[in-house]
Design a protein around this motif. Sequence first.
Motif, mmCIF file in Angstrom:
data_model
loop_
_atom_site.group_PDB
_atom_site.id
_atom_site.type_symbol
_atom_site.label_atom_id
_atom_site.label_comp_id
_atom_site.label_asym_id
_atom_site.label_seq_id
_atom_site.Cartn_x
_atom_site.Cartn_y
_atom_site.Cartn_z
ATOM 1 N N UNK A 120 0.829 -1.207 0.000
ATOM 2 C CA UNK A 120 0.000 0.000 0.000
ATOM 3 C C UNK A 120 0.866 1.262 0.000
ATOM 4 N N UNK A 121 2.035 1.200 0.646
ATOM 5 C CA UNK A 121 2.939 2.340 0.639
ATOM 6 C C UNK A 121 3.600 2.522 -0.727
ATOM 7 N N UNK A 122 3.868 1.422 -1.402
ATOM 8 C CA UNK A 122 4.374 1.510 -2.776
ATOM 9 C C UNK A 122 3.326 2.193 -3.662
ATOM 10 N N UNK A 123 2.068 1.829 -3.478
ATOM 11 C CA UNK A 123 0.985 2.447 -4.250
ATOM 12 C C UNK A 123 0.887 3.940 -3.953
ATOM 13 N N UNK A 124 1.027 4.298 -2.673
ATOM 14 C CA UNK A 124 0.971 5.712 -2.297
ATOM 15 C C UNK A 124 2.129 6.482 -2.917
ATOM 16 N N UNK A 125 3.291 5.851 -2.972
ATOM 17 C CA UNK A 125 4.445 6.497 -3.588
ATOM 18 C C UNK A 125 4.247 6.722 -5.074
ATOM 19 N N UNK A 126 3.660 5.763 -5.749
ATOM 20 C CA UNK A 126 3.385 5.910 -7.179
ATOM 21 C C UNK A 126 2.380 7.028 -7.421
ATOM 22 N N UNK A 127 1.344 7.101 -6.609
ATOM 23 C CA UNK A 127 0.355 8.170 -6.754
ATOM 24 C C UNK A 127 1.011 9.536 -6.554
ATOM 25 N N UNK A 128 1.906 9.640 -5.583
ATOM 26 C CA UNK A 128 2.647 10.871 -5.325
ATOM 27 C C UNK A 128 3.447 11.268 -6.560
ATOM 28 N N UNK A 129 4.129 10.297 -7.176
ATOM 29 C CA UNK A 129 4.950 10.578 -8.347
ATOM 30 C C UNK A 129 4.099 10.969 -9.558
ATOM 31 N N UNK A 130 2.928 10.404 -9.682
ATOM 32 C CA UNK A 130 2.043 10.804 -10.779
ATOM 33 C C UNK A 130 1.619 12.269 -10.624
ATOM 34 N N UNK A 131 1.344 12.654 -9.398
ATOM 35 C CA UNK A 131 0.980 14.050 -9.167
ATOM 36 C C UNK A 131 2.167 14.972 -9.428
ATOM 37 N N UNK A 132 3.384 14.495 -9.127
ATOM 38 C CA UNK A 132 4.582 15.275 -9.432
ATOM 39 C C UNK A 132 4.719 15.484 -10.937
ATOM 40 N N UNK A 133 4.529 14.425 -11.709
ATOM 41 C CA UNK A 133 4.622 14.545 -13.156
ATOM 42 C C UNK A 133 3.620 15.556 -13.700
ATOM 43 N N UNK A 134 2.422 15.538 -13.170
ATOM 44 C CA UNK A 134 1.396 16.490 -13.611
ATOM 45 C C UNK A 134 1.785 17.912 -13.229
ATOM 46 N N UNK A 135 2.346 18.076 -12.035
ATOM 47 C CA UNK A 135 2.731 19.397 -11.554
ATOM 48 C C UNK A 135 3.882 19.983 -12.392
ATOM 49 N N UNK A 136 4.765 19.143 -12.870
ATOM 50 C CA UNK A 136 5.947 19.613 -13.587
ATOM 51 C C UNK A 136 5.690 19.745 -15.081
ATOM 52 N N UNK A 137 4.503 19.416 -15.541
ATOM 53 C CA UNK A 137 4.175 19.460 -16.978
ATOM 54 C C UNK A 137 3.558 20.800 -17.369
#
Length: 400
Positions: free
Chosen positions: A383-400
């Motif tokens: 579940x923490x791996x999943x939370x980390x992936x969700x965090x990184x997806x939001x980072x990608x959106x923020x940096x685009x």
Amino acid sequence: MSSTHTPSAHTSNAPDGRLEAAIDMLAGLVGFDTESSKSNLALVASVEAYLTACGVDYVKIANETGDKAALFLTIGPKVDGGVVLSGHTDVVPVEGQNWTSDPFTLRREGGRLFARGACDMKGFDSICLAMIPEFQKAKLSRPIHILLSYDEETTCRGPLDTIARFGVDLPRPAAVLVGEPTLMQVADAHKAVVTYRTTVHGHEAHSSKPYLGANAVEAACDLVCELYRFGAALALQGDPSGRFDPPASTIEVGVIHGGSARNILAKQCAFDWEFRSLPHVPQNLALAHLESYIARVALPKLTRYAKDAYIETVSEVEVPGLRPEPGSQAESLALKLARSNHTISVPFASEAGQFQAAGAPTVVVGPGSIDQAHQPDEYIEIAQMEAGIAFMRRLAAEMS
């Protein structure tokens, strides 16, 4: 990723596909025994093969002896103002620990992933690497950098050569996110750590006539007691911020050894100790106190009958603390990505202070709990791996 298998750079973008890619990546990374006393070059070579398959530009930065290396890679434009995702590749030893399975083979059981380094912190490294294909598709306007370093578990000096190149031949980041395990909470503060070895050099004599020599063990015990007296005084001063556990700067002596026989005044005695200071407390405070006590009390007593006796203290490791920087780019970004409105402090040290000392706003945020690190059957929750992936997806959106 392992010595015999490199994951495909074209894994499905579906959430479960990315999770499985990260778990596959973790299985490869933990398969390398990268205890801090050993080389990490085999792991680095495996990651290089993956980066080449992804078409990602990277720089390999070797240490002075050439037996270890850091990797710094960039996805997106090679300009200043990006975000560094920083993780270390070294792990603590497994010797003497009672593992129920091979610590260097990932075991998946009951929603958990077991292996040395699964939590601290190859889980974060795996998420960052597995997210590269999604980062590439995001059409980033500002870069996402990934830094994989070494020697965090011993000196926290592994990223320094890379940091020195920021703004020189590497882009200068606007923020650094260090992925130590915080359960994906944003930590903006941790204590500094300095480790020392103090050695008392005495003069041997028969124990029946102590006035003929200088007992190094006696002097060392006196110094250890003085350090703990000073530690008790620091505990009374407490933590004005009310954020740390324990709520004070602390002193601990971990090893003491010296002497040759019960009936001989010890010629030498050494002890290893550490000082963990609150962010506002000078890192040399405990050393300055000890040196003052040595000059005023311990050394005059030691040299009463042996003028050649002396005491020396050597600093072994100095890890700067992480100071809160309310409103910094790193804090604001991380809180937004974590969907949180408050920061925490953490009791452990990290590489974060090195980045901050170089002028890069930095916070600590990563998957897993530090409670699971450094012990047998270390694990990270899926579940923490999943939370980390969700965090990184939001980072990608923020940096685009």
